[in-house]
Design an enzyme around this catalytic site. Sequence first.
Site, short mmCIF file in Angstrom:
data_model
loop_
_atom_site.label_atom_id
_atom_site.label_comp_id
_atom_site.label_asym_id
_atom_site.label_seq_id
_atom_site.Cartn_x
_atom_site.Cartn_y
_atom_site.Cartn_z
N GLY A 121 37.44 37.83 27.35
CA GLY A 121 38.10 36.92 28.37
C GLY A 121 36.91 36.01 29.04
O GLY A 121 35.75 36.57 29.20
N HIS A 177 38.44 36.90 39.06
CA HIS A 177 37.40 35.61 39.23
C HIS A 177 37.88 34.65 39.87
O HIS A 177 37.13 34.24 40.52
CB HIS A 177 37.04 35.68 37.64
CG HIS A 177 36.18 36.62 36.90
ND1 HIS A 177 34.82 36.64 37.51
CD2 HIS A 177 36.06 37.30 35.61
CE1 HIS A 177 33.95 37.77 36.44
NE2 HIS A 177 34.80 37.94 35.81
N CYS A 207 31.90 43.32 32.44
CA CYS A 207 31.94 41.76 32.56
C CYS A 207 30.71 40.86 32.19
O CYS A 207 29.55 41.26 32.44
CB CYS A 207 31.98 41.32 34.00
SG CYS A 207 32.17 39.66 34.64
N LEU A 208 31.01 39.70 31.69
CA LEU A 208 29.80 39.01 31.08
C LEU A 208 28.92 38.62 32.30
O LEU A 208 27.83 38.14 32.25
CB LEU A 208 30.33 37.85 30.30
CG LEU A 208 31.03 38.30 29.00
CD1 LEU A 208 31.72 36.74 28.53
CD2 LEU A 208 30.05 38.88 27.99
N GLN A 237 33.02 31.47 35.78
CA GLN A 237 31.66 31.99 35.27
C GLN A 237 30.65 31.09 34.50
O GLN A 237 29.64 31.31 34.22
CB GLN A 237 32.31 33.16 34.16
CG GLN A 237 32.94 34.43 34.74
CD GLN A 237 33.32 35.42 33.99
OE1 GLN A 237 34.40 35.27 33.22
NE2 GLN A 237 32.60 36.30 33.58
N HIS A 269 41.49 41.19 35.36
CA HIS A 269 40.08 41.22 35.68
C HIS A 269 39.87 39.52 35.74
O HIS A 269 39.11 39.02 36.85
CB HIS A 269 39.17 41.85 34.28
CG HIS A 269 37.90 41.51 34.43
ND1 HIS A 269 37.00 42.38 34.44
CD2 HIS A 269 37.16 40.29 34.24
CE1 HIS A 269 35.65 41.91 34.19
NE2 HIS A 269 35.73 40.67 34.16
N GLU A 270 40.36 38.74 34.95
CA GLU A 270 40.17 37.43 34.77
C GLU A 270 40.73 36.78 35.96
O GLU A 270 40.02 35.69 36.70
CB GLU A 270 40.63 36.75 33.51
CG GLU A 270 40.19 37.09 32.28
CD GLU A 270 38.61 37.19 32.10
OE1 GLU A 270 38.08 36.60 32.87
OE2 GLU A 270 38.25 38.13 31.37
#
Length: 189
Positions: free
Chosen positions: A67, A161, A115-116, A72, A157-158
């Site tokens: 995702g 963000h 997480c990236l 990000q 999670h997204e």
Amino acid sequence: MRVSGTTPNLDARAQRPYLRAMALREILVVPHPVLKQVSKPVAVVDDALRVLMDDMLETMYEAPGIGLAAIQIGVAQRVIVMDLAREDEPKTPRYFVNPEIVWASDETLPYEEGCLSVPEYYDEVERPARVKLTYLNYQGEPVEEDAEGMFAVCIQHEMDHLDGVLFIDHLSRLKREQAIKKVKKLVRA
Ligand code: GNR
Ligand code: NI
């Protein structure tokens, strides 16, 4: 060897500028302050937004991740891309514009998240096990959908963000500081 006097077709893209290659974008990592920004709702799903979503998807696949939220890559718009297919399965890209959670279960599900934007750090977060969400899809059409399992974990999670919240914000201050320290060290290396 070319002998005719016709226009050379060395670069199809130069002749057809509407054909644009997707582009990889840089993923911001903690403690980048932009990751704390609250993203703004998208006013209209147009071609410019679809270019952004295409770039996000390519960036996510390359990372690789399952995702990615627009913030990000430094774009404060309420846009998410996702693909939960395994590597050995056909790709199933998904796009979420202005997502909203309209219902969440009382039952929770603990899940080991990553997480990236917090590379190489993983820890357990507990979130509602099931949610109902609304959003606009790639075509700008409204959708209502139920999520459970990995989909529920990832969309929450997204969506965090989009409000400037990272999964490490759900952990103790000690763990959060350890995670950021680890990423700083990784970036230096
Ligand atoms: O690639 C990702 N994997 C992942 C694993 C468990 C829970 C959430 C995620 S999302 C993450 C990509 C990312 O950082 N999205 O914001
Ligand atoms: Ni993330």
